[in-house]
Motif scaffolding. Structure first.
Motif, PDB file in Angstrom:
ATOM      1  N   SER A 110       0.795  -0.814  -0.167  1.00 11.26           N
ATOM      2  CA  SER A 110      -0.175  -0.353  -0.431  1.00 11.26           C
ATOM      3  C   SER A 110       0.815   1.105  -0.177  1.00 11.26           C
ATOM      4  N   SER A 111       1.933   1.176   0.447  1.00 14.46           N
ATOM      5  CA  SER A 111       3.263   2.621   0.759  1.00 14.46           C
ATOM      6  C   SER A 111       3.406   2.838  -0.421  1.00 14.46           C
ATOM      7  N   ILE A 112       3.652   1.584  -0.975  1.00 12.13           N
ATOM      8  CA  ILE A 112       4.161   1.710  -2.400  1.00 12.13           C
ATOM      9  C   ILE A 112       3.866   1.640  -3.360  1.00 12.13           C
ATOM     10  N   MET A 113       1.857   1.947  -3.528  1.00 15.79           N
ATOM     11  CA  MET A 113       1.387   1.794  -4.179  1.00 15.79           C
ATOM     12  C   MET A 113       1.272   3.257  -4.157  1.00 15.79           C
ATOM     13  N   GLN A 114       0.818   4.090  -3.342  1.00 20.57           N
ATOM     14  CA  GLN A 114       0.714   5.510  -3.517  1.00 20.57           C
ATOM     15  C   GLN A 114       1.880   6.269  -3.511  1.00 20.57           C
ATOM     16  N   LYS A 115       2.760   5.734  -2.876  1.00 20.40           N
ATOM     17  CA  LYS A 115       4.302   6.181  -3.498  1.00 20.40           C
ATOM     18  C   LYS A 115       4.540   6.660  -5.362  1.00 20.40           C
ATOM     19  N   LEU A 116       4.441   5.251  -5.754  1.00 19.78           N
ATOM     20  CA  LEU A 116       4.160   5.730  -7.108  1.00 19.78           C
ATOM     21  C   LEU A 116       3.032   6.311  -7.265  1.00 19.78           C
ATOM     22  N   PHE A 117       1.538   6.267  -7.217  1.00 24.19           N
ATOM     23  CA  PHE A 117       0.595   6.219  -7.603  1.00 24.19           C
ATOM     24  C   PHE A 117      -0.451   7.919  -6.635  1.00 24.19           C
ATOM     25  N   PRO A 118       0.319   8.910  -6.366  1.00 24.99           N
ATOM     26  CA  PRO A 118      -0.173  10.213  -5.453  1.00 24.99           C
ATOM     27  C   PRO A 118      -1.260  10.110  -5.916  1.00 24.99           C
ATOM     28  N   GLU A 119      -1.571  10.433  -7.256  1.00 22.71           N
ATOM     29  CA  GLU A 119      -3.006  10.930  -7.973  1.00 22.71           C
ATOM     30  C   GLU A 119      -4.449  10.213  -7.389  1.00 22.71           C
ATOM     31  N   LYS A 120      -3.534   8.338  -7.069  1.00 20.00           N
ATOM     32  CA  LYS A 120      -5.338   7.699  -7.321  1.00 20.00           C
ATOM     33  C   LYS A 120      -5.388   8.064  -6.038  1.00 20.00           C
ATOM     34  N   THR A 121      -6.367   7.554  -5.526  1.00 19.76           N
ATOM     35  CA  THR A 121      -7.004   6.570  -4.673  1.00 19.76           C
ATOM     36  C   THR A 121      -6.933   5.388  -4.175  1.00 19.76           C
ATOM     37  N   MET A 122      -6.495   4.988  -3.758  1.00 19.17           N
ATOM     38  CA  MET A 122      -6.002   3.406  -3.615  1.00 19.17           C
ATOM     39  C   MET A 122      -7.232   2.526  -2.620  1.00 19.17           C
TER      40      MET A 122
END
Length: 178
Positions: free
Chosen positions: A159-171
């Motif tokens: 989750s942390s990696i995805m938020q860093k890679l795609f900060p514009e997306k709501t995960m």
């Protein structure tokens, strides 16, 4: 595979004890450990001691293994300054030896260690950019040393990696989506 067989289990931690308890329902079990004390749950040891088809062999280490007429003969050596050996005829053997992570090499990479464990944040991030860690090799304030936590820690890291890679997306993560 193990039903109605004589099974030797080598180890003294929770994995060895759990295997012994599970296999004791259908098999004869020899639990072999190098010390008199077990590292696993005392309640498991107490339960195993009460079972007639389970034999706790301590302090012993495997010395030799022979195959004779499609049967295994396990030779055990008593730990210490002893010339005592015993032999057990078995059908199957399980090795449940644990290990301690040796993370000292990571210090050369610049990763911060505490008591030879990788120090991580609540997001599983190390002190190095874009480096995350999970499982029994890590530590953080309040962490209980159980490998079972590693599954949850892996989800936190992803989750942390995805938020860093795609900060514009709501995960929105669900356990089945990872």
């Amino acid at each position: 595979v193990f039903a109605n067989k004589k099974v030797a289990i080598l180890g003294g931690g929770d994995s060895a004890l759990d295997w012994a308890l599970e296999l004791s329902t259908t098999s004869d079990v020899f639990l072999i450990h190098r010390r008199n004390e077990f590292r696993g749950l005392e309640s498991s040891v107490t339960k195993l001691k009460s079972l007639k088809n389970v034999e706790l062999l301590t302090p012993y280490l495997p010395k030799d293994l022979h195959l004779i007429d499609n049967k295994m003969e396990l030779v055990l050596h008593k730990v210490g300054n002893s010339d005592e050996f015993i032999t057990k005829d078995i059908d199957e053997i399980l090795v449940a030896y644990g290990f301690k992570s040796d993370n000292r090499q990571l210090r050369k990479w610049g990763i911060k260690l505490e008591n030879n464990l990788i120090s991580v944040s609540q997001q599983m991030h190390t002190n190095l950019p874009n480096v995350y860690a999970v499982g029994d090799a890590i530590t953080y304030p309040g962490r209980v040393p159980m490998i079972a936590l590693g599954f949850g820690e892996a989800q936190i890291a992803i989750s942390s990696i995805m938020q860093k890679l795609f900060p514009e997306k709501t995960m929105t993560f669900h356990s089945t989506s990872i």
